[in-house]
Structure formats: C-alpha cells, structure tokens
Design a protein around this motif. Sequence first.
Motif, mmCIF file in Angstrom:
data_model
loop_
_atom_site.group_PDB
_atom_site.id
_atom_site.type_symbol
_atom_site.label_atom_id
_atom_site.label_comp_id
_atom_site.label_asym_id
_atom_site.label_seq_id
_atom_site.Cartn_x
_atom_site.Cartn_y
_atom_site.Cartn_z
ATOM 1 N N ARG A 15 0.823 -1.196 0.000
ATOM 2 C CA ARG A 15 0.000 0.000 0.000
ATOM 3 C C ARG A 15 0.861 1.251 0.000
ATOM 4 O O ARG A 15 2.015 1.229 0.398
ATOM 5 C CB ARG A 15 -0.914 0.007 1.232
ATOM 6 N N THR A 71 1.436 4.844 1.634
ATOM 7 C CA THR A 71 1.125 5.663 2.807
ATOM 8 C C THR A 71 0.866 7.095 2.352
ATOM 9 O O THR A 71 1.677 7.682 1.641
ATOM 10 C CB THR A 71 2.295 5.648 3.804
ATOM 11 N N GLN A 84 -10.041 6.880 1.741
ATOM 12 C CA GLN A 84 -9.967 6.038 2.925
ATOM 13 C C GLN A 84 -10.450 4.602 2.712
ATOM 14 O O GLN A 84 -10.064 3.690 3.450
ATOM 15 C CB GLN A 84 -10.747 6.675 4.074
ATOM 16 N N GLU A 125 -3.068 3.724 2.590
ATOM 17 C CA GLU A 125 -3.191 3.867 4.038
ATOM 18 C C GLU A 125 -2.997 5.335 4.399
ATOM 19 O O GLU A 125 -1.939 5.911 4.136
ATOM 20 C CB GLU A 125 -2.150 3.031 4.783
ATOM 21 N N GLY A 176 4.123 2.232 9.529
ATOM 22 C CA GLY A 176 2.970 1.477 9.048
ATOM 23 C C GLY A 176 3.313 0.106 8.531
ATOM 24 O O GLY A 176 2.433 -0.688 8.251
ATOM 25 N N LYS A 228 1.611 -4.029 9.095
ATOM 26 C CA LYS A 228 0.247 -4.145 9.593
ATOM 27 C C LYS A 228 -0.496 -5.220 8.809
ATOM 28 O O LYS A 228 -0.175 -5.517 7.673
ATOM 29 C CB LYS A 228 -0.478 -2.795 9.484
ATOM 30 N N SER A 272 -3.132 -5.381 7.168
ATOM 31 C CA SER A 272 -3.808 -5.045 5.915
ATOM 32 C C SER A 272 -2.848 -4.959 4.747
ATOM 33 O O SER A 272 -3.250 -4.659 3.634
ATOM 34 C CB SER A 272 -4.554 -3.714 6.058
ATOM 35 N N THR A 325 3.263 -1.457 3.682
ATOM 36 C CA THR A 325 3.225 -0.134 3.070
ATOM 37 C C THR A 325 4.481 0.110 2.259
ATOM 38 O O THR A 325 5.548 -0.418 2.564
ATOM 39 C CB THR A 325 3.100 0.965 4.145
#
Length: 229
Positions: free
Chosen positions: A5, A7, A26, A32, A49, A52, A54, A57
Amino acid sequence: MLEKRVTVTVHASDPLGRAGVVSHLQHQPSVEIVEDQGGATARERAEEGRGKDSGETVGTVAVTLVERFDELAAAELRRLIRGGDQRVVLIARDLREPELMTVVEYGVRAILWRHQATPQRLLRAVQSAARGEGHLPPDLISRLLTQVGQFRRSAMASTSVALVPTVGMAPREVDVLRLIADGLDTRQISEKLAYSERTVKNVLHALMTRLQLHNRAHAVAYALREGYI
C-alpha cells in the motif's frame, strides 16, 4: 501475498476540503492514510505502518489541497518536499502560468484540478506519484509547454544567439520526451518506440538523475528550454 500500500498524508487549510480528500481515499485498499507527524520524515512514517495486517506499506505520498497558490501554500509545498523522500500530489482550484512553473520546479509529482478530483482520478495520481511518475491534466501540459516556449523565445531574442544545448541528451531520451510532450503515457510510449515499459522508465530515470530534474514535466520543460524538442 499481501498487497503493498501507499502511505498517504492529507494536507489542507480547509477542514471540509481535507475531509473530502480523506473520504475519496480512505476506502481504497491500496492506500493507508496516516497523520502528518511534523518532524518525522516520510520514510519514518512509512516504516511505522510497515507490517500491519492489511498489507505492507511502500512509499509515502502527500496530498495537499490548495484553494489559491500564495506564499503560505508555497511554504507548505516546500516543507512537504524538503526531505526528498516524499512525493507530492497537488489538488488546486486554479494555477496561473508562473505558479505552474514554480510548482513543477519544486518537484510536485502530480497535479489535479479540484473540480476533476474524483476518487478514481485521485487514486491514479497517488499511485503515479508513488511510482515516481508524473500526472498532469492535458490542459496543464499544454500551458506548461506554451510558457516554456515563451521563455525560450524571450531568451533567444535577448541574446540574439541561437540557443545551444548545454548538456548532451541521447536521441532516445529526446524521442521519449517528445512523446511525453504529446501527452502519451509510459505504455503508449513503449508501443510507439517499440521499447519495453521498463526501458522507457529507465531512460527517464537516468535522464532525470543525470540532469537533476524533478519529474516528467520538468524534463519536458528542460528539453524545450535547451532546444532539444
């Protein structure tokens, strides 16, 4: 395999405007959103980050919303770009030609008009910036080329001497920049020149590193100013 992802920090003097940008991003699984942490560098924010559940990052992009480009807006852009490890996406209501040149020279990676900043377009701009690519509306590219052309003609008129390139540029670099100036993206350029997309990106990266250019628009502006295209 977890998705990597981007950031993103969101910046706006208007709380409602900031809330709108956040709402656009969002729910995107590839993004993120984190709070701006002042003195922390973009790399440090990305590291916080990392890992995590999900997804991992990668990179940091600052999205900033500007109602009008004044000294405060310019100072904020300089602050966001100062570390060199954060790419900036600018959402603007309007930019005059001198302001456009300033923004490009600062190193802003992507520009969106506020009235065109749909969730899909904003996501594309963020992803392009995270990859180190530029993203400009077609009308802004046209205005940028027009202004650079005016600067070049003015310089030639003041010196009465033909403009001569000061730093060498390879023919394939010129070919790539000429197609960028025509509004083509990486895939279209690769098809046009029969290069791989990786080759096109490598050509641009080498050129911008060698000449210390901030992004594609800056590279096109340089090539025009120096008489290559």
